[in-house]
Design a protein around this motif. Structure first.
Motif, PDB file in Angstrom:
ATOM      1  N   GLY A  75       0.784  -1.217   0.000  1.00 47.71           N
ATOM      2  CA  GLY A  75       0.000   0.000   0.000  1.00 47.71           C
ATOM      3  C   GLY A  75       0.822   1.275   0.000  1.00 47.71           C
ATOM      4  N   ALA A  76       2.102   1.164   0.355  1.00 46.76           N
ATOM      5  CA  ALA A  76       2.929   2.360   0.529  1.00 46.76           C
ATOM      6  C   ALA A  76       3.976   2.546  -0.567  1.00 46.76           C
ATOM      7  CB  ALA A  76       3.618   2.300   1.891  1.00 46.76           C
ATOM      8  N   PHE A  77       3.999   1.675  -1.582  1.00 46.85           N
ATOM      9  CA  PHE A  77       5.114   1.727  -2.526  1.00 46.85           C
ATOM     10  C   PHE A  77       5.107   2.994  -3.380  1.00 46.85           C
ATOM     11  CE2 PHE A  77       1.868  -0.466  -5.050  1.00 46.85           C
ATOM     12  CZ  PHE A  77       2.007   0.111  -6.304  1.00 46.85           C
ATOM     13  N   MET A  78       3.925   3.545  -3.651  1.00 48.89           N
ATOM     14  CA  MET A  78       3.890   4.760  -4.473  1.00 48.89           C
ATOM     15  C   MET A  78       4.495   5.945  -3.735  1.00 48.89           C
ATOM     16  SD  MET A  78       0.420   4.660  -6.772  1.00 48.89           S
ATOM     17  CE  MET A  78      -0.742   4.098  -5.555  1.00 48.89           C
ATOM     18  N   ALA A  79       4.103   6.124  -2.480  1.00 48.73           N
ATOM     19  CA  ALA A  79       4.646   7.229  -1.690  1.00 48.73           C
ATOM     20  C   ALA A  79       6.150   7.076  -1.515  1.00 48.73           C
ATOM     21  CB  ALA A  79       3.958   7.289  -0.333  1.00 48.73           C
ATOM     22  N   ALA A  80       6.603   5.838  -1.313  1.00 48.60           N
ATOM     23  CA  ALA A  80       8.035   5.611  -1.136  1.00 48.60           C
ATOM     24  C   ALA A  80       8.805   5.992  -2.395  1.00 48.60           C
ATOM     25  CB  ALA A  80       8.290   4.146  -0.773  1.00 48.60           C
ATOM     26  N   ALA A  81       8.273   5.618  -3.557  1.00 43.82           N
ATOM     27  CA  ALA A  81       8.960   5.940  -4.811  1.00 43.82           C
ATOM     28  C   ALA A  81       9.018   7.448  -5.033  1.00 43.82           C
ATOM     29  CB  ALA A  81       8.250   5.262  -5.980  1.00 43.82           C
ATOM     30  N   ALA A  93       8.595   5.286 -13.095  1.00 38.56           N
ATOM     31  CA  ALA A  93       9.040   3.979 -13.589  1.00 38.56           C
ATOM     32  C   ALA A  93       9.012   2.955 -12.456  1.00 38.56           C
ATOM     33  CB  ALA A  93      10.448   4.097 -14.173  1.00 38.56           C
ATOM     34  N   ARG A  94       9.473   3.363 -11.285  1.00 43.51           N
ATOM     35  CA  ARG A  94       9.467   2.453 -10.128  1.00 43.51           C
ATOM     36  C   ARG A  94       8.050   2.120  -9.707  1.00 43.51           C
ATOM     37  NH1 ARG A  94      12.379   3.860  -4.323  1.00 43.51           N
ATOM     38  NH2 ARG A  94      11.029   2.565  -3.014  1.00 43.51           N
ATOM     39  N   ILE A  95       7.166   3.115  -9.681  1.00 46.23           N
ATOM     40  CA  ILE A  95       5.774   2.867  -9.299  1.00 46.23           C
ATOM     41  C   ILE A  95       5.123   1.859 -10.245  1.00 46.23           C
ATOM     42  CG2 ILE A  95       3.471   3.929  -9.270  1.00 46.23           C
ATOM     43  CD1 ILE A  95       4.867   6.451  -8.103  1.00 46.23           C
ATOM     44  N   LEU A  96       5.296   2.052 -11.532  1.00 39.82           N
ATOM     45  CA  LEU A  96       4.709   1.131 -12.506  1.00 39.82           C
ATOM     46  C   LEU A  96       5.296  -0.272 -12.369  1.00 39.82           C
ATOM     47  CD1 LEU A  96       4.671   3.516 -15.591  1.00 39.82           C
ATOM     48  CD2 LEU A  96       2.655   2.661 -14.367  1.00 39.82           C
ATOM     49  N   ARG A  97       6.596  -0.330 -12.196  1.00 44.94           N
ATOM     50  CA  ARG A  97       7.266  -1.629 -12.037  1.00 44.94           C
ATOM     51  C   ARG A  97       6.771  -2.363 -10.789  1.00 44.94           C
ATOM     52  NH1 ARG A  97      11.937   0.301 -11.921  1.00 44.94           N
ATOM     53  NH2 ARG A  97      12.355   0.267  -9.689  1.00 44.94           N
ATOM     54  N   GLU A  98       6.666  -1.635  -9.684  1.00 48.08           N
ATOM     55  CA  GLU A  98       6.249  -2.278  -8.439  1.00 48.08           C
ATOM     56  C   GLU A  98       4.757  -2.613  -8.450  1.00 48.08           C
ATOM     57  OE1 GLU A  98       7.715  -0.272  -4.975  1.00 48.08           O
ATOM     58  OE2 GLU A  98       9.793  -0.355  -5.677  1.00 48.08           O
ATOM     59  N   ALA A  99       3.954  -1.787  -9.123  1.00 51.07           N
ATOM     60  CA  ALA A  99       2.529  -2.126  -9.267  1.00 51.07           C
ATOM     61  C   ALA A  99       2.367  -3.416 -10.066  1.00 51.07           C
ATOM     62  CB  ALA A  99       1.782  -0.986  -9.951  1.00 51.07           C
ATOM     63  N   ALA A 171      -4.651   6.827 -14.243  1.00 45.93           N
ATOM     64  CA  ALA A 171      -5.578   5.956 -14.970  1.00 45.93           C
ATOM     65  C   ALA A 171      -4.916   4.628 -15.328  1.00 45.93           C
ATOM     66  CB  ALA A 171      -6.068   6.662 -16.235  1.00 45.93           C
ATOM     67  N   VAL A 172      -3.648   4.687 -15.720  1.00 45.09           N
ATOM     68  CA  VAL A 172      -2.928   3.453 -16.046  1.00 45.09           C
ATOM     69  C   VAL A 172      -2.828   2.560 -14.809  1.00 45.09           C
ATOM     70  CG1 VAL A 172      -0.680   2.493 -16.682  1.00 45.09           C
ATOM     71  CG2 VAL A 172      -1.624   4.424 -17.958  1.00 45.09           C
ATOM     72  N   ILE A 173      -2.469   3.142 -13.681  1.00 45.58           N
ATOM     73  CA  ILE A 173      -2.300   2.366 -12.451  1.00 45.58           C
ATOM     74  C   ILE A 173      -3.625   1.758 -12.015  1.00 45.58           C
ATOM     75  CG2 ILE A 173      -1.757   2.577  -9.991  1.00 45.58           C
ATOM     76  CD1 ILE A 173       0.349   4.738 -10.919  1.00 45.58           C
ATOM     77  N   GLN A 174      -4.704   2.532 -12.090  1.00 45.70           N
ATOM     78  CA  GLN A 174      -6.010   1.986 -11.736  1.00 45.70           C
ATOM     79  C   GLN A 174      -6.406   0.858 -12.690  1.00 45.70           C
ATOM     80  OE1 GLN A 174      -9.074   4.927 -10.960  1.00 45.70           O
ATOM     81  NE2 GLN A 174      -7.593   6.309 -10.025  1.00 45.70           N
ATOM     82  N   GLY A 175      -6.090   1.027 -13.956  1.00 42.45           N
ATOM     83  CA  GLY A 175      -6.366  -0.041 -14.919  1.00 42.45           C
ATOM     84  C   GLY A 175      -5.557  -1.286 -14.652  1.00 42.45           C
ATOM     85  N   MET A 176      -4.303  -1.114 -14.244  1.00 42.18           N
ATOM     86  CA  MET A 176      -3.465  -2.271 -13.906  1.00 42.18           C
ATOM     87  C   MET A 176      -4.040  -3.031 -12.718  1.00 42.18           C
ATOM     88  SD  MET A 176       0.318  -0.560 -14.467  1.00 42.18           S
ATOM     89  CE  MET A 176       1.257  -1.974 -13.860  1.00 42.18           C
TER      90      MET A 176
END
Length: 202
Positions: A75-81, A93-99, A171-176
């Protein structure tokens, strides 16, 4: 009178963190509306009276579950990145990779709790839908702020639109998240992430 204001009575005869984790996973898997008090007490291994005494009502329990989720690694990976990466592009790039890795991970329910938990909320529980919407919009605001900062620093051109870019990646992250709930693999989501990142303004 002691004047301390402390609650009287015996402490709960269960591990609060463990039962909260069970509730979080159930809300994550089924969503808020489809999860009943009976479902929760069964998963948590406690009686309804204990749930109400320890957490309040279902809404209060859900909000505490969301807070617990937000402080967990998934739950916290986006804020950390956003905090740790030197560049805005590196952070995204890190957020997308970790998602792509986290959302289909079989160790927990698929997708993101804050994205999926309120998809079936009725008008009677608009408060919950608004609560999750505010959290998602807060993430959008963090993206926009980071991209605006990147533009000031020259990482993004003056022609770039930070708010539009933030909305696109949100939108991409929500779609993922939804694709993961529909059975998408980590490999598929990594491919999606790579395509999304290719849209980064040069």
């Amino acid at each position: 009178m002691t004047g301390t204001g402390a609650k009287r009575g015996r402490p709960p005869a269960f591990d609060r963190a463990a039962v909260l984790d069970a509730a979080t996973r159930l809300f994550w898997e089924r969503g808020y509306e489809a999860t009943s008090i009976c479902d929760l007490t069964r998963a948590m291994g406690i009686k309804p009276g204990s749930l109400y005494a320890a957490f309040g009502d279902k809404k209060a329990l859900f909000k505490e579950a969301v807070q617990a989720y937000g402080s967990s690694p998934v739950g916290a990976f986006m804020a950390a990145a956003l905090d740790e990466e030197r560049t805005a592009r590196g952070a995204m790039a890190r957020i997308l990779r970790e998602a792509a890795a986290a959302y289909p991970d079989p160790a927990h329910p698929a997708g993101c709790l804050t994205i999926s938990a309120a998809v079936n909320v009725t008008e009677a529980d608009d408060e919950i839908a608004a609560y999750l919407r505010d959290l998602r919009n807060a993430n959008l605001g963090h993206f926009t702020a980071r991209f605006t900062e990147a533009q000031r620093a020259g990482e993004l051109s003056k022609d770039a639109e930070p708010a539009a870019l933030a909305a696109y990646f949100a939108a991409v992250i929500q779609g993922m998240s939804q694709r993961a709930r529909d059975g998408a693999t980590a490999d598929e989501l990594r491919a999606t992430a790579a395509l999304a990142l290719a849209a980064w303004p040069t």
